[in-house]
Structure formats: structure tokens, C-alpha cells
Design a protein around this motif. Structure first.
Motif, PDB file in Angstrom:
ATOM      1  N   LYS A 174       0.853  -1.193   0.000  1.00  0.00           N
ATOM      2  CA  LYS A 174       0.000   0.000   0.000  1.00  0.00           C
ATOM      3  C   LYS A 174       0.887   1.240   0.000  1.00  0.00           C
ATOM      4  O   LYS A 174       1.844   1.339   0.779  1.00  0.00           O
ATOM      5  CB  LYS A 174      -0.899   0.017   1.230  1.00  0.00           C
ATOM      6  N   ILE A 176       1.387   5.053   0.740  1.00  0.00           N
ATOM      7  CA  ILE A 176       0.875   6.170   1.549  1.00  0.00           C
ATOM      8  C   ILE A 176       1.438   7.463   0.960  1.00  0.00           C
ATOM      9  O   ILE A 176       2.630   7.725   1.051  1.00  0.00           O
ATOM     10  CB  ILE A 176       1.300   6.040   3.031  1.00  0.00           C
ATOM     11  N   ILE A 197       4.429   3.441  10.156  1.00  0.00           N
ATOM     12  CA  ILE A 197       4.308   2.226   9.341  1.00  0.00           C
ATOM     13  C   ILE A 197       5.003   1.052  10.031  1.00  0.00           C
ATOM     14  O   ILE A 197       4.451  -0.049  10.135  1.00  0.00           O
ATOM     15  CB  ILE A 197       4.903   2.456   7.939  1.00  0.00           C
ATOM     16  N   TRP A 236       6.073   3.357   1.379  1.00  0.00           N
ATOM     17  CA  TRP A 236       5.583   2.057   0.928  1.00  0.00           C
ATOM     18  C   TRP A 236       5.425   1.137   2.139  1.00  0.00           C
ATOM     19  O   TRP A 236       6.385   0.886   2.888  1.00  0.00           O
ATOM     20  CB  TRP A 236       6.547   1.445  -0.075  1.00  0.00           C
ATOM     21  N   GLY A 245      -3.831  -5.247   4.064  1.00  0.00           N
ATOM     22  CA  GLY A 245      -3.297  -4.012   3.490  1.00  0.00           C
ATOM     23  C   GLY A 245      -4.304  -2.875   3.555  1.00  0.00           C
ATOM     24  O   GLY A 245      -3.938  -1.730   3.854  1.00  0.00           O
ATOM     25  N   TYR A 249      -3.750   0.481   5.705  1.00  0.00           N
ATOM     26  CA  TYR A 249      -3.765   1.766   5.000  1.00  0.00           C
ATOM     27  C   TYR A 249      -4.672   2.770   5.708  1.00  0.00           C
ATOM     28  O   TYR A 249      -4.288   3.924   5.936  1.00  0.00           O
ATOM     29  CB  TYR A 249      -4.225   1.537   3.564  1.00  0.00           C
ATOM     30  N   CYS A 250      -5.882   2.329   6.077  1.00  0.00           N
ATOM     31  CA  CYS A 250      -6.822   3.221   6.765  1.00  0.00           C
ATOM     32  C   CYS A 250      -6.272   3.668   8.125  1.00  0.00           C
ATOM     33  O   CYS A 250      -6.368   4.843   8.495  1.00  0.00           O
ATOM     34  CB  CYS A 250      -8.169   2.518   6.952  1.00  0.00           C
TER      35      CYS A 250
END
Length: 284
Positions: A174, A176, A197, A236, A245, A249-250
Motif C-alpha cells: 500500500k 501512503i 508504518i 511504501w 493491506g 492503509y486506513c
């Protein structure tokens, strides 16, 4: 004179054949379903071919039953023998079924042979995203995130670009991407993105032993553009599959935004600078 005894015998025989076909089809489906259920408990087992074979076997049983029933009627005995012998079967089907139906069957066979996707794969077709639940002689059934069933004819799939998130490698990357103000601390923003992350529970380390030996960063984050009103940063983040994923991501969008607010890192609205030039106006 009508021979009622002969007609009754034919009708009785056809009824026995129909009943036998229905019972045999039900038993076969139940047996194959039970076998398939046991196989599905093994996560490494590919059920695609077996599910397709189940539909094919049951279809053949009903075709044979129909053929035996036709043989009992003198006027249709030749057609019944053609079904059983296989001679002229393609032309018969072509005469009774549409070209689209034949195309679906052929496309379904190719899907099983070449396997662009399998049962339980998550795919995207025609902007429809879902998990493959079934592949049969006519269609593919997808289950989407809202538990809807999306039914797509096999012939349509054969002409489409398919995105398969599970083929060979289930890992999901994902990206960002966030824009910050020109007055903000770029280095601090990049470090915040990397830190958020790296500490997320769904993030996975995809570095090889060689990468680690070369001190490759756990998370890569870079400045990728100088936009009109912001500096674009991109990082990344890897997860083990597309479902993890999406959740990751959220979560990261929320946690990075909170950290940016705490560190006075601005995420600006689109801006435009307008310069007005004053001209001297002379009057007389």
C-alpha cells in the motif's frame, strides 16, 4: 387403434428413468459436495478443478438420463442414440442453445485449464472486486466485501483484463502518499511516516537477508514531487494480503495525520497565488 398398454409402458419407463436420474444426480452432488468440503479444510488444496468437475458430472448425468428417456419414444429414438454415441451432439446443442451459451462453456473450460484465478482468489474484473466463490459451466460467482454475489458470464471474463491479488504471491504493498506545506519540516514528516508504518501490527518486513546485510531501511519514504501548493511525500507499506493491506492503509492515514498535527506539520489545501498589477490611470 391406440395401444394404451404400450403407451403406458413407455410412460412408466420414462418416469423410472427420470426418477433414477434425479436420485443419481442428487446422490452424486451430495457425495461430491462432502468430498469437496473435506478438501477445503486443507488450505493448500485447490478446489477450482473439483468444483468445475462436480458441475460437469452432474450435467452429464442429466444429459444421459434425457437421452435414455428419448430412446423409449420411437419418434425420438435416433436423437437419443445420437446423444449417447456423441455423434452430432455439438450440432444438436448448437441448434438448441445460443452461441453465447456455447461460448460460456468453452470459456469455462479454458478458465479451469489455464487458471488465471482459482477458488478463494481475490480478483478485480470490470471494476468489480470480490473473492472467487464458484466457477461453473456458465459463470463465475464473486463475493464482494458487502457479501453480495456478483455473477459474471465466462465469455465476458475471457475478454477482460483480470487483476489477481493472490496469484503466486499474496503480499500487498500500500502506497501512503501525503502532501505537506512548504514551511513544514520534511525530514521530521518522513520519519513520522516511517515510524507509524514500522510499528503497525499488520506491517511485514519484506527485506531479504542480503538487504538487511546492506542496511536497507525497514520502511522506504521519499519526497516524490514539488506540487503547486505542497511537497508530496510517499511511503511504501507491506502487508501479508490485500485485506490486511486495506486495514493497515486506513489506520496509517489516521495515525500519521494525528502525528502531523502534534508536530505542527501542515497538510495544506490547494492554493493559488494571484498577482494583481496596478496600472496608472491618467485622466484629463
Amino acid at each position: 387403434m391406440i395401444d394404451f398398454t404400450k403407451d403406458f409402458k413407455i410412460a412408466f419407463t420414462i418416469a423410472i428413468i427420470a426418477l433414477t436420474t434425479i436420485i443419481l444426480g442428487a446422490i452424486t452432488e451430495k457425495a461430491l459436495r462432502y468430498f469437496l468440503y473435506r478438501k477445503l479444510s486443507d488450505k493448500e488444496y485447490d478446489a477450482t478443478g473439483l468444483k468445475f468437475l462436480k458441475h460437469l458430472i452432474i450435467t452429464v448425468i442429466y444429459i444421459l438420463g434425457f437421452a435414455f428417456a428419448l430412446i423409449q419414444i420411437p419418434e425420438f429414438k435416433i436423437i437419443g442414440h445420437s446423444f449417447l454415441a456423441g455423434a452430432g451432439m455439438i450440432s444438436l446443442v448448437a441448434g438448441l442453445a445460443s452461441q453465447q451459451a456455447l461460448s460460456n462453456i468453452v470459456s469455462g473450460v479454458f478458465l479451469v485449464i489455464f487458471k488465471p484465478f482459482r477458488i478463494n482468489d481475490k480478483i478485480t474484473i470490470n471494476n468489480f472486486v470480490g473473492t472467487v466463490e464458484d466457477i461453473n459451466l456458465r459463470q463465475v460467482v464473486l463475493k464482494d466485501a458487502e457479501n453480495n454475489r456478483i455473477i459474471i458470464p465466462n465469455s465476458v471474463i475471457s475478454n477482460q483484463i483480470i487483476v489477481n491479488t493472490n496469484m503466486h504471491d499474496t503480499k500487498c504493498c500500500k502506497i501512503i502518499e501525503i502532501g505537506i506545506g512548504y514551511e513544514s519540516d520534511i525530514d521530521k514528516a518522513l520519519e513520522i511516516m516511517k515510524d507509524e508504518i514500522a510499528k503497525h501490527p499488520l506491517f511485514i518486513d519484506t527485506r531479504t537477508a542480503e538487504n538487511k546485510k546492506q542496511n536497507t531501511p525497514l520502511v522506504v519514504a521519499r519526497v516524490v514531487a514539488l506540487a503547486d501548493s505542497s511537497v508530496t511525500l510517499k511511503a511504501w507499506a507491506w502487508a501479508k494480503n490485500s485485506t490486511d493491506g486495506f486495514v493497515m492503509y486506513c489506520d496509517l492515514l489516521q495515525s500519521i495525520k494525528k502525528r502531523f498535527d502534534e508536530s505542527d506539520i501542515d497538510i495544506p489545501y490547494p492554493q493559488r497565488v494571484v498577482t494583481l498589477k496596478n496600472n496608472d490611470i491618467k485622466t484629463s
